[in-house]
Design an enzyme around this catalytic site. Structure first.
Site, mmCIF file in Angstrom:
data_model
loop_
_atom_site.group_PDB
_atom_site.id
_atom_site.type_symbol
_atom_site.label_atom_id
_atom_site.label_comp_id
_atom_site.label_asym_id
_atom_site.label_seq_id
_atom_site.Cartn_x
_atom_site.Cartn_y
_atom_site.Cartn_z
ATOM 1 C CG ASN A 1 -1.887 1.168 1.214
ATOM 2 O OD1 ASN A 1 -2.877 1.108 0.490
ATOM 3 N ND2 ASN A 1 -1.619 2.224 1.964
ATOM 4 C CD GLU A 2 -1.126 6.223 -0.136
ATOM 5 O OE1 GLU A 2 -0.568 6.631 0.883
ATOM 6 O OE2 GLU A 2 -2.179 6.715 -0.570
ATOM 7 C CD GLU B 1 -6.125 4.558 -0.351
ATOM 8 O OE1 GLU B 1 -5.926 5.630 0.248
ATOM 9 O OE2 GLU B 1 -5.525 3.511 -0.077
ATOM 10 C CG HIS C 1 -9.980 9.614 6.431
ATOM 11 N ND1 HIS C 1 -10.880 9.258 5.462
ATOM 12 C CD2 HIS C 1 -8.850 9.970 5.787
ATOM 13 C CE1 HIS C 1 -10.305 9.390 4.276
ATOM 14 N NE2 HIS C 1 -9.078 9.822 4.444
HETATM 15 C C1 GAL Z 1 -3.795 6.959 2.201
HETATM 16 C C2 GAL Z 1 -3.629 5.524 2.667
HETATM 17 C C3 GAL Z 1 -4.885 5.011 3.342
HETATM 18 C C4 GAL Z 1 -5.419 6.023 4.306
HETATM 19 C C5 GAL Z 1 -5.664 7.312 3.585
HETATM 20 C C6 GAL Z 1 -6.248 8.392 4.446
HETATM 21 O O1 GAL Z 1 -2.559 7.581 2.065
HETATM 22 O O2 GAL Z 1 -3.304 4.681 1.600
HETATM 23 O O3 GAL Z 1 -4.592 3.800 3.999
HETATM 24 O O4 GAL Z 1 -4.502 6.191 5.335
HETATM 25 O O5 GAL Z 1 -4.452 7.779 3.080
HETATM 26 O O6 GAL Z 1 -6.483 9.555 3.711
#
Ligand code: GAL
Length: 646
Positions: free
Chosen positions: A140-141, A312, A363
């Site tokens: 992930n990222e 996302e 969030h």
């Molecule tokens: C991204 C990440 C997610 C979550 C999201 C929150 O960078 O991949 O897991 O943390 O941000 O905005």
């Protein structure tokens, strides 16, 4: 075309079927799961618990959803860290970064490589052929929380190995880095140290090679996972979710081995974080700056050779920027359509339901915290689902007329020695992109060295190292070319070219750069002539026989044109840049518009999309018959119509 990120492990099992049903009902087709669930998949070393994941997959599949399953390597569990503390990354301050959040590993750890292989193989063997699994996401990222660079013993060992492969002997390395300066010479590769914890600045050539090395570690790590997944999961796609504006590693090479890249779009969070003026920060706080997502859509579409997803999508306020406002009503819908307009195959929201616990409890999700009830953003996503169902398939997007050359290495070079505190490569590229889009133009982003065939206008906002491939591509370009400051100003080994900047571009541009000056806030120079405005931050003194389009206050050339090529010898203010881009677009015979700052257009096939970032309404061009939206484009609204002939 819609998806969502879901964490079955966060919710009672009795909720899963209802969640799946509601996803399907609102037009969601893909569900991404699993990226943080290692501690549930393997609670103890070698002891797997797949039962819950079997059932979650079955429930989602039974509801008609397609699953994007992730390898969970972004969050190594506690037992693994305790058994192998050597996997932990080390910060530039020499301190170990510990357990308790995520991304606590270094790509150079030999143990972590083995452990990652093991868990990737285990999950691929178990689910590689599951009928519900449509594709995979690796990890992930990469790079989130500044985790590409690590400065521990594992990194040092691998860095030395990498250098051995790059340079035949320590002498060659000394020569390339200019190590004779300050007695930095080494007699063997084992004497090379890491470029942190030095008294003052480490050798820039060493810093650049260290970045190249760390970046190649990321690509190799990703490729390792991809190879395993391919072997055990035939017919499924593989992607990785990259993060917009992360430049610590080069994203282009991942595009070579993934089926397509994805990226994570948090436009309001990014707007808070980027170095805008206070006025711009306030103006765009609740809508995001109109080019933030598009710049990245165009970048990732290029990395994916035409294909990309948004994995996302921000569904409401985030939790991680200095301030986290609620996006204005309509923005979640607008951002989704904008991604589709730029060619996204799928837009997937982060996340299904807001988690009322742990780090990201502030969030937003598509559902209210802990409830089965859509949030305002969730309702907008549902609306997009309905609209997509009504409109049917979208036309294919093709190559545009304008290319912007973008490179990660350029960013590293200018970060390492900015020479002026506010010379920011990413910001300059963004401003060029913004100026092009203010003219109503669609922009393709291209990697340096890629073919420029078919482009009427190519802009390279700043490309300090011009490789031989890039030089050839520029020489072969058919259209108008425009280069920004510091182009061709360094060699591959971080030295000033022997013939002075712009190095290999000297002949094509018809100029030499004799001196450069960085300008602190308050120092600036008016530029006058056919193109006018103000130079701030940076000014170059040119020696040139090319046509001068704008002069600094002292009479020296600020903007020149040599045949089909333009060169900008400063950091431009908005007026100067807009004037220059307009002139180059005219030279390229492009049809342009003068859009207000809050309006953007984008074509996908013969569909034209218009987006209003507010607050003023905007009348659609005459003759436009909206397929979606109305003839007056209100704030935070979008419209789609079919382009007329011509
Ligand atoms: C991204 C990440 C997610 C979550 C999201 C929150 O960078 O991949 O897991 O943390 O941000 O905005």
């Amino acid at each position: 075309m819609l998806g969502v990120c879901y964490y079955p492990e966060h919710w009672p099992e009795s909720w899963w079927a209802e969640d799946a049903r509601r996803m399907k009902a609102m037009g969601i087709g893909f569900v991404r799961i699993g990226e943080f669930a290692w501690s549930r998949m393997e609670p103890q070393a070698g002891v797997f618990d797949w039962g819950w994941l079997d059932r979650a997959l079955d429930v989602l599949h039974a509801a008609g959803l397609k699953v994007v399953l992730c390898t969970p390597t972004t969050a190594p569990p506690k037992w693994l860290v305790d058994a192998h503390p050597d996997i932990l990354p080390v910060g530039p301050d020499g301190m170990v970064r510990g357990f308790g959040s995520r991304r606590h590993y270094t790509f150079s750890s030999a143990t972590y490589l083995l452990e990652s292989r093991r868990i990737t193989e285990a999950i691929a063997l178990r689910y590689g052929k599951h009928p519900g699994v449509a594709g995979w996401q690796t990890d992930n990222e990469y790079g989130c929380h500044d985790t590409v660079m690590s400065y521990g013993p594992e990194d040092l060992r691998e860095f030395r190995q990498w250098l051995r492969r790059q340079y035949q002997s320590p002498d060659q390395l000394n020569e390339a880095w200019g190590n004779v300066f300050w007695s930095m010479e080494v007699q063997s590769f084992d004497q090379v140290s890491l470029p942190n914890l030095t008294v003052t600045e480490a050798n820039p050539a060493a810093q650049l090679d260290f970045r190249r090395f760390q970046s190649s570690q990321v690509a190799a790590y990703d490729k390792m996972q991809v190879d395993i997944l391919r072997a055990h999961s035939p017919g499924r796609f593989i992607t990785h979710n990259m993060m917009g504006f992360f430049t610590e590693y080069d994203h282009w090479p991942l595009g070579e081995h993934l089926d397509f890249p994805s990226w994570d779009a948090y436009p309001v969070g990014f707007t808070e974080r980027l170095p805008f003026s206070e006025e711009e920060h306030v103006r765009w706080a609740e809508t995001a700056h109109p080019d933030i997502s598009p710049f990245n859509h165009d970048l990732y579409r290029a990395i994916g050779k035409g294909r990309f997803w948004v994995m996302e999508q921000q569904p409401g306020p985030v939790n991680w920027a200095p301030w986290n406002p609620v996006p204005k009503p309509g923005m979640v819908r607008l951002w989704t359509w904008e991604a589709l307009a730029h060619g996204a195959e799928v837009v997937s929201y982060f996340r299904w339901r807001q988690a009322p616990f742990a780090q990201e409890q502030m969030h937003a999700g598509l559902n209210l915290p802990g409830l089965h009830e859509l949030s305002p953003g969730g309702k907008e996503a549902r609306q997009v689902g309905e609209e997509l169902a009504r409109l049917g398939a979208l036309p294919k997007s093709g190559q545009g007329d304008v290319a912007l050359v973008y490179d990660y290495e350029a960013q590293w070079v200018l970060d390492i020695q900015p020479q002026g505190k506010d010379f920011r490569h990413g910001e300059l590229c963004f401003r060029f992109y913004e100026a092009l889009r203010r003219l109503g133009l669609d922009v393709d982003i291209v990697r340096p060295g890629a073919s420029l065939k078919g482009y009427k206008l190519v802009v390279a906002p700043s490309l300090p190292i011009v490789s031989e491939a890039a030089e050839r591509a520029f020489a072969a370009a058919e259209g108008v070319l425009m280069f920004g400051p510091r182009s061709g100003s360094k060699t591959r080994h971080y030295q000033i070219p022997g013939n002075l900047p712009p190095g290999p571009l000297q002949k094509q541009l018809g100029l030499r750069v004799i001196e450069v000056s960085s300008l602190r806030p308050g120092l600036s120079s008016k530029v006058t002539g056919a193109i006018s405005g103000t130079a701030t931050r940076w000014a170059e003194h040119l020696e040139t026989g090319a046509k001068v389009l704008g002069k600094f206050a002292d009479g020296k050339p600020a903007v020149v044109q040599n045949g089909q090529c333009f060169y900008l010898a400063c950091w431009p203010d908005e007026k100067l840049l807009q004037g220059l881009i307009g002139r180059a677009a005219k030279a390229a015979k492009l049809k342009t518009l003068a859009l207000p700052p809050h309006i953007r257009l984008r074509r996908r096939g013969d569909w034209v999309f218009a987006f209003n970032y507010g607050p003023k309404a905007w009348p659609l061009p005459k003759g436009a018959k909206p397929l979606l939206g109305s003839k007056t484009l209100k704030a935070q609204e979008l419209a789609i119509w079919k382009a007329g002939p011509g």
